[in-house]
Design a protein around this motif. Structure first.
Motif, mmCIF file in Angstrom:
data_model
loop_
_atom_site.group_PDB
_atom_site.id
_atom_site.type_symbol
_atom_site.label_atom_id
_atom_site.label_comp_id
_atom_site.label_asym_id
_atom_site.label_seq_id
_atom_site.Cartn_x
_atom_site.Cartn_y
_atom_site.Cartn_z
ATOM 1 N N VAL A 28 0.835 -1.204 0.000
ATOM 2 C CA VAL A 28 0.000 0.000 0.000
ATOM 3 C C VAL A 28 0.875 1.261 0.000
ATOM 4 N N GLU A 29 2.039 1.186 0.646
ATOM 5 C CA GLU A 29 2.892 2.392 0.724
ATOM 6 C C GLU A 29 3.349 2.818 -0.666
ATOM 7 N N GLU A 30 3.378 1.877 -1.601
ATOM 8 C CA GLU A 30 3.901 2.233 -2.925
ATOM 9 C C GLU A 30 2.905 3.041 -3.748
ATOM 10 N N HIS A 31 1.758 3.378 -3.162
ATOM 11 C CA HIS A 31 0.764 4.131 -3.923
ATOM 12 C C HIS A 31 0.455 5.447 -3.233
ATOM 13 N N PRO A 32 1.417 6.403 -3.317
ATOM 14 C CA PRO A 32 1.217 7.663 -2.591
ATOM 15 C C PRO A 32 0.068 8.496 -3.157
ATOM 16 N N LEU A 33 -0.394 8.136 -4.371
ATOM 17 C CA LEU A 33 -1.419 8.966 -4.997
ATOM 18 C C LEU A 33 -2.663 9.081 -4.115
ATOM 19 N N ILE A 34 -3.025 7.990 -3.462
ATOM 20 C CA ILE A 34 -4.251 8.047 -2.652
ATOM 21 C C ILE A 34 -4.086 9.085 -1.536
ATOM 22 N N GLN A 35 -2.904 9.121 -0.914
ATOM 23 C CA GLN A 35 -2.659 10.126 0.124
ATOM 24 C C GLN A 35 -2.806 11.525 -0.472
ATOM 25 N N GLN A 36 -2.202 11.727 -1.668
ATOM 26 C CA GLN A 36 -2.258 13.036 -2.309
ATOM 27 C C GLN A 36 -3.705 13.425 -2.592
ATOM 28 N N LEU A 37 -4.472 12.462 -3.088
ATOM 29 C CA LEU A 37 -5.862 12.761 -3.419
ATOM 30 C C LEU A 37 -6.640 13.142 -2.165
ATOM 31 N N LEU A 38 -6.393 12.414 -1.079
ATOM 32 C CA LEU A 38 -7.130 12.737 0.149
ATOM 33 C C LEU A 38 -6.736 14.137 0.623
ATOM 34 N N ASP A 39 -5.441 14.480 0.489
ATOM 35 C CA ASP A 39 -5.036 15.843 0.837
ATOM 36 C C ASP A 39 -5.835 16.835 0.001
ATOM 37 N N LEU A 40 -5.965 16.514 -1.268
ATOM 38 C CA LEU A 40 -6.681 17.381 -2.195
ATOM 39 C C LEU A 40 -8.144 17.532 -1.762
ATOM 40 N N PHE A 41 -8.749 16.419 -1.361
ATOM 41 C CA PHE A 41 -10.142 16.468 -0.906
ATOM 42 C C PHE A 41 -10.279 17.429 0.267
ATOM 43 N N TRP A 42 -9.395 17.249 1.245
ATOM 44 C CA TRP A 42 -9.499 18.105 2.444
ATOM 45 C C TRP A 42 -9.213 19.559 2.076
ATOM 46 N N LEU A 43 -8.403 19.748 1.017
ATOM 47 C CA LEU A 43 -8.017 21.107 0.648
ATOM 48 C C LEU A 43 -9.147 21.801 -0.108
ATOM 49 N N LEU A 44 -9.752 21.120 -1.054
ATOM 50 C CA LEU A 44 -10.651 21.788 -1.985
ATOM 51 C C LEU A 44 -12.136 21.555 -1.694
#
Length: 1256
Positions: A350-366
């Motif tokens: 799971v750690e090899e897929h940082p995109l999900i973390q980035q997307l969740l950051d994006l959700f909280w941001l926008l």
């Protein structure tokens, strides 16, 4: 704006999409200062391509796009998607709101719980019904129901005028039609067979065709055929989806299914959402190269939020439309969940897929906060649902897939904290691995191609574990099966590993960056979860199903232990999880909420009032260093009123009444309340002096550990016991199959018809065993594996250590919750009985010591005055009783320190009044069994041919007497004369009671049985009767034991009560003999009825016990003893020589000539040794002699000189002060229990000898 725009980095200023949109046009060029106009236009066209409508599409004709126009451009693109919705106004044939749900306001009958989304329902009364909000009157329609429990339900359609009640549901009225896969029938007032049986997890589709007038049902997509035709249609007739279900049954509805749905899918929204997702993906995979002024494609997996304003403004525009859509459950499940799952498709950790973390950051941001929370909540619910209902396939692929996504989402700190506050109870589903209902679909046949089951049984019907006798092919089969089981286990371990990872994320206590660490949020939720399950007065919808609990507890134990040992590596002073225990302060300092669970000393409210409790609490907390600390005010809120008022105040305290016992609600506790800080012990406030002053581990782990023990007690233990049935079934079928094989081998060749039947049977059994043995492999891997066994063993050790620590705190022991003792006893019995065939208890590390520790606990606390609950006392006694039945655990009892053994025996020998004596008496009998006269049997001779229900029962173990404990008993009884006298007096009293009860009951049974109807015998009464008989036998055995070990109690007449006890003994033995041996008497007749429930009532056990006592005093004693015993026995008026002759079958010639077989000890050669027989014959000759002499020497006495109480002996005593008279035996026995005169109720002060004056 430009500055803030450029610095949006991961943790930078959070700009919601509002800031972006409101930037005025004049600011715009500044923001886009970095990117020139052409490049921006290319980029926006690349992200938002115009639709492929014919016309000039080349770049040359394209209008230049800037951010000013983007809003309008996007609106235009999305407007193309406004398909003419199949809005239901256009499809006729259907009435009601466009979103179909269950009608929880008016359309129901009975009591039901309906889920928040109004699609799931649980029955909560005898039989309750509910219908949907929408009805149909023409056309073809369908809806689906997911069955989540396989009990009684009727699913189908009804009209508005159907009236249901608690007895009649859907299908029981003229205009309602239903299918019931529990009983496999269809219902429409009358009922006929239809369809297949359903199981939990199946999907039933209900189809109605109002043009043809038919109703059809499908199970898992396969049609079951038309169920009803010619249903009533026409004006005014409209059908509602409806269901009736019985108590605790549950289902979930789906009105927007894949066929012609009752609720149309939100087509426009779906297309919009997918289109916006496409734009989003393009942004993720495009990189703007400002140097080269061109767009570069790159892998979206490495995308990160950077401060590039062009991209952020673009995303803000996308989210402007995307965010509101992501609050709809349908879209979250269909669009978002599938997108996130596809990111993880590639495999890898799971750690090899940082995109999900980035997307969740994006959700909280926008997205607005309320939108993110709604979206995450829906996402989690969709994942839970998908996890729970996805079928089991061989590699558990679905389960792993959903768990990986869950892990990925929970790795995102902010989302994790939000989701933990959401609900622990629901997330428990993630820790459950369901058992496949149909072996075939789960692919277990491929995984375990060869099945195997035990084929050799010893005469008791237990599996023979001896592998030496296997044939080579059997060995091959067994090994192949074991390999298959191993493969399966490996697959399940992958899922378990993921589940533990999820828990470890929830228990993370380092993520303090955004407020309280996850672990403390989890702790408060977890406590609430326990409370809802412990005080199940709540509604059953909050109860966690026991099968979930079992999986949850194992994952929790793994997670706790891994954190515990990590902590140990960091602070070497603390304890390793091997030696984990819960320190006693937790139980009385009020920091951990135990709701209103029973404590050993009663309820907490009662304990606070007891002086010792209050003093103890006060004493434990009166620590100067602690009192002078600034946290005093805070601590006071926790202490109970009693403790505070008794504390030695170092400074004036507020008047005690004002102190609220629990101002800090469990919900709001923070890290400091739990872990404590310098000068404040957190959860471990008020360490008693007996506790070592060393850190144990992080205090939050202690509270979770305490919760784990509570969970075991709530439902895990029962569930472990329940799942054993599969291995029992395998066993029963294996025995039956073997039996059938033998019959086939013996079948005569001239009877092919019988042979055919037998072969059919054989086939059925073999198929069933194939299925069951695979199912068993699954259960052994998920529930009874070696690792799970070690978990339960660890819990047992935790409980033992916790009890030992609490026990050393004196009266504070009473604050310990009862469940610790229960879990100690239950987990031991689970290890012994449930895990046994596949894993052996002896192989556990430190097994012998653990047994001895548990033995010490049982021996010490079964008579502990600090424990008040009767139930827990009984359990302790029962546990001790079964402990002494098995050789290993009996040796453990013998290994506890001597003073504890003596104390235990002293408690066992306390007088039998005012306490549950039957259990302790049984313990003494077990210690003796194997030493008494004819008492080496495991089962009674007349029951040998029948098969025992369960060969593991304590009462069916081979005798294993304990000479050591017998020796202790002998020492105690011979030294303490008063104790010996009161103990034996009480045993004789109870024997008198038990045997009289028994005789009274068999009289009633006999009368009832002789009525012509022969049906009046109540089974409960038979059971009580058999129990009284067994009690009489075991009391007789205890007397035999006492008389063998310490004969002087009866025969050494210098002891004050010896003669009296001997007389009473003789009297009782004669009574028993006469009742049991009289010819054609009551006892014979009832025994010959052979009523079910009275199997144990037979001549043998009781006569052998009596004979044992008689032989001991009349043959195996010294001369003086024998003569005393004989004279006492013969002087008893009830003595009959023929009762003794009966034992050897030498009754009257008349009776013997009858056709009935006669009882005789000679016939039981396996049970009674020749030496024992000779003794009985010797006794008979001796008594025959003595009774002749006695008859010759006694002079007849007149009526007046006999004792007016028993009329058996002459008057020999006169009472002071009232001068009434009786014989010595009567008055002595009376005075042991009562001090008033028989005749006048005056209190007797003394008794003098009385001799009749010579007649003048």
């Amino acid at each position: 704006h430009s500055s803030s725009g450029c610095h949006i980095s991961k943790g930078g200023t959070v700009l919601s999409r509002r800031n972006y949109r409101l930037a005025s046009d004049t600011d715009k060029p500044k923001v886009t200062g970095i990117v020139n106009e052409k490049l921006l236009s290319d980029y926006l066209h690349h992200v938002f391509p115009a639709s492929s409508k014919p016309g000039p599409a080349s770049a040359a004709y394209r209008k230049t796009l800037t951010f000013q126009d983007l809003g309008a451009h996007l609106e235009k693109l999305l407007a193309e998607d406004n398909v003419t919705e199949d809005s239901r106004d256009q499809i006729e044939g259907c009435l009601g709101p466009s979103t179909v749900v269950l009608d929880h306001s008016s359309g129901f009958e009975g009591l039901l719980f309906v889920d928040d989304d109004l699609l799931g329902v649980i029955g909560h009364s005898n039989f309750s019904s509910i219908r949907a909000t929408t009805c149909v009157y023409k056309g073809k329609w369908v809806y689906e129901v997911l069955i989540s429990s396989q009990g009684l339900m009727q699913i189908g359609w009804c009209t508005l005028n159907c009236r249901f009640n608690q007895e009649e549901g859907v299908g029981d009225t003229p205009d309602s039609y239903a299918y019931d896969g529990n009983r496999v029938r269809k219902w429409n007032v009358t009922t006929t067979n239809y369809g297949k049986s359903w199981a939990a997890g199946d999907i039933v589709s209900c189809l109605i065709d109002l043009d043809e007038g038919t109703i059809t049902f499908c199970l898992n997509g396969q049609s079951l055929g038309v169920a009803f035709s010619n249903i009533k249609t026409g004006p005014g007739v409209a059908y509602f989806p409806a269901i009736s279900l019985s108590f605790k049954e549950s289902v979930a509805f789906n009105f927007g299914s894949r066929y012609l749905p009752l609720q149309s899918p939100p087509t426009t929204d779906l297309i919009k959402a997918n289109r916006l997702l496409g734009y989003l993906k393009t942004v993720l995979s495009t990189y703007i190269d400002t140097q080269e002024e061109k767009l570069v494609e790159r892998d979206s997996g490495v995308w990160q939020i950077q401060g590039d304003p062009t991209i952020l403004v673009t995303l803000a525009h996308i989210f402007n439309h995307f965010a509101p859509l992501m609050c709809k459950v349908y879209l979250v499940e269909d669009v978002l969940m599938n997108f996130l799952l596809s990111i993880l498709e590639g495999g890898g950790s799971v750690e090899e897929h940082p995109l999900i973390q980035q997307l969740l950051d994006l959700f909280w941001l926008l997205m607005e906060d309320h939108e993110v929370s709604e979206c995450l909540k829906q996402l989690m619910m969709s994942l839970l649902r998908a996890y729970r209902f996805s079928p089991i396939i061989p590699d558990l692929g679905f389960q792993i897939h959903y768990l990986r996504l869950t892990t990925a989402i929970l790795r995102h700190e902010k989302s994790r904290k939000y989701l933990i506050t959401f609900d622990v109870l629901r997330s428990v589903v993630f820790f459950y691995i369901k058992t496949p209902l149909r072996v075939k679909e789960a692919g277990l046949e491929e995984l375990i191609p060869t099945t195997w089951w035990p084929t050799r049984f010893d005469k008791e019907g237990k599996d023979e574990r001896d592998t030496r006798e296997e044939t080579p092919e059997e060995r091959l089969r067994r090994r192949a099966y074991e390999r298959g089981c191993h493969r399966l286990k490996k697959r399940i371990e992958v899922v378990e590993e993921l589940q533990v990872q999820i828990l470890r994320l929830m228990l993370n206590n380092k993520d303090k960056g955004t407020g309280e660490a996850s672990r403390y949020i989890f702790l408060n939720k977890f406590r609430k979860f326990l409370q809802e399950n412990a005080s199940n007065r709540g509604n059953p919808t909050v109860l966690c199903p026991p099968e979930y609990m079992v999986c949850f507890i194992h994952r929790l134990i793994t997670a706790i232990r891994s954190y515990w040992d990590e902590g140990k590596r960091k602070s070497p002073g603390s304890i390793s999880s091997e030696d984990a225990y819960v320190p006693p302060q937790l139980f009385y300092n009020g920091k951990v909420d135990y709701f209103d669970l029973q404590r050993l000393g009663g309820l907490l409210s009662h304990l606070k009032k007891t002086p010792s409790g209050a003093v103890a609490m006060g004493g434990a907390l009166a620590r100067p260093s602690w009192l002078s600390s600034p946290t005093l005010g805070r601590a006071n809120r926790f202490l109970s009123t009693a403790a505070v008022s008794l504390m030695t105040p170092r400074r004036p305290l507020a008047p005690p009444e004002k102190v609220k016992v629990r101002t800090l609600a469990v919900e709001q506790r923070t890290e400091e309340d739990i872990e404590g800080s310098h000068g404040n012990d957190g959860l471990l406030l008020g360490r008693p002096f007996e506790e070592p002053d060393q850190p144990i581990t992080e205090k939050s782990l202690l509270e979770i550990l305490d919760g784990v023990v509570m969970m075991y007690n709530l439902s895990v233990h029962q569930q472990l016991g329940k799942m054993v049935v599969v291995s029992d079934d395998v066993h029963e079928y294996a025995v039956a199959l073997k039996d059938t094989d033998e019959k086939i081998a013996r079948c005569p060749s001239r009877r092919p018809d019988i042979l055919e039947e037998l072969q059919k049977t054989q086939k059925v059994f073999a198929e069933k065993l194939n299925h069951l043995s695979r199912r068993l492999a699954w259960i052994n891997a998920t529930i009874y594996s070696k690792e799970k066994m070690l978990d339960v063993y660890w819990l047992l050790q935790v409980c033992i250590r916790t009890i030992e620590h609490a026990d050393s705190t004196g009266s504070l022991f009473t604050f310990m919750p009862e469940f610790y003792l229960n879990v100690a006893m239950n987990s031991y019995s689970a290890l012994k009985n449930y895990f046994s065939p596949s894993n052996c208890m002896e192989e556990l590390p430190g097994y012998e010591d653990t047994l001895a520790q548990l033995a010490a606990i049982l021996a010490k606390h079964f008579a502990d005055p600090r424990i008040v609950g009767t139930d827990i006392k009984d359990s302790l006694m029962q546990a001790l009783a079964s402990y002494v039945c098995y050789p290993q655990s009996l040796r453990a009892v013998e290994r506890i320190p001597e003073e504890q053994r003596m104390a235990m025996m002293r408690n066992l020998l306390a007088p039998y009044e005012q306490r549950p004596w039957a259990q302790t008496n049984w313990i003494l009998v077990r210690l003796w069994r194997g030493c008494g006269f004819g008492y080496r049997y495991t089962r009674l001779p007349h029951l040998l041919k029948t098969k025992p229900e369960d060969a593991n029962l304590p009462s069916l173990q081979k005798p294993c007497p304990s000479l050591l404990l017998q020796r202790h008993m002998a020492e105690l009884l011979s030294q303490d004369k008063d104790m010996a006298a009161s103990f034996l007096n009480s045993v004789l009293n109870q024997l008198n009671w038990a045997f009289s009860e028994f005789i009274g009951m068999i009289q009633e049974i006999q009368q009832a049985a002789e009525w012509p109807e022969r049906n009046f015998v109540d089974t409960r009464q038979l059971k009580v009767c058999a129990t009284c008989f067994d009690l009489s036998v075991s009391l007789l055995r205890v007397l035999e034991m006492t008389i063998t070990l310490v004969p002087e109690i009866f025969l050494d007449w210098t002891r004050p009560s010896a003669e009296l006890l001997l007389r009473r003994l003789a009297q009782l033995l004669n009574q028993v003999l006469n009742r049991v041996t009289a010819e054609r008497n009551l006892f014979d007749r009832v025994v010959n009825l052979r009523l079910p429930g009275l199997e144990s009532v037979d001549h043998y056990p009781i006569l052998v016990a009596v004979t044992g006592i008689l032989v001991r005093i009349l043959v195996d004693s010294d001369k003086q003893g024998i003569s005393r015993a004989a004279s006492v026995l013969l002087s008893d008026p009830c003595f009959q020589l023929r009762s003794i002759q009966y034992l050897l079958g030498e009754g009257d010639a008349r009776a013997a000539s009858a056709d009935r077989k006669h009882f005789s000890l000679h016939t039981y050669t396996d049970y009674i040794s020749t030496e024992e027989e000779q003794k009985v014959e010797q006794m008979l000759t001796f008594l025959t002699e003595e009774s002749k002499q006695a008859a010759a020497s006694t002079a007849p006495t007149s009526e007046d000189d006999l004792c007016p109480i028993c009329y058996a002996h002459s008057i020999s005593a006169i009472f002071k002060p009232c001068s009434h008279k009786s014989c010595k035996a009567c008055i002595n026995q009376h005075l042991m229990n009562n001090k008033d005169c028989f005749f006048c109720k005056a209190t007797i002060t003394g008794v003098d000898d009385y001799t009749k004056p010579a007649s003048s």
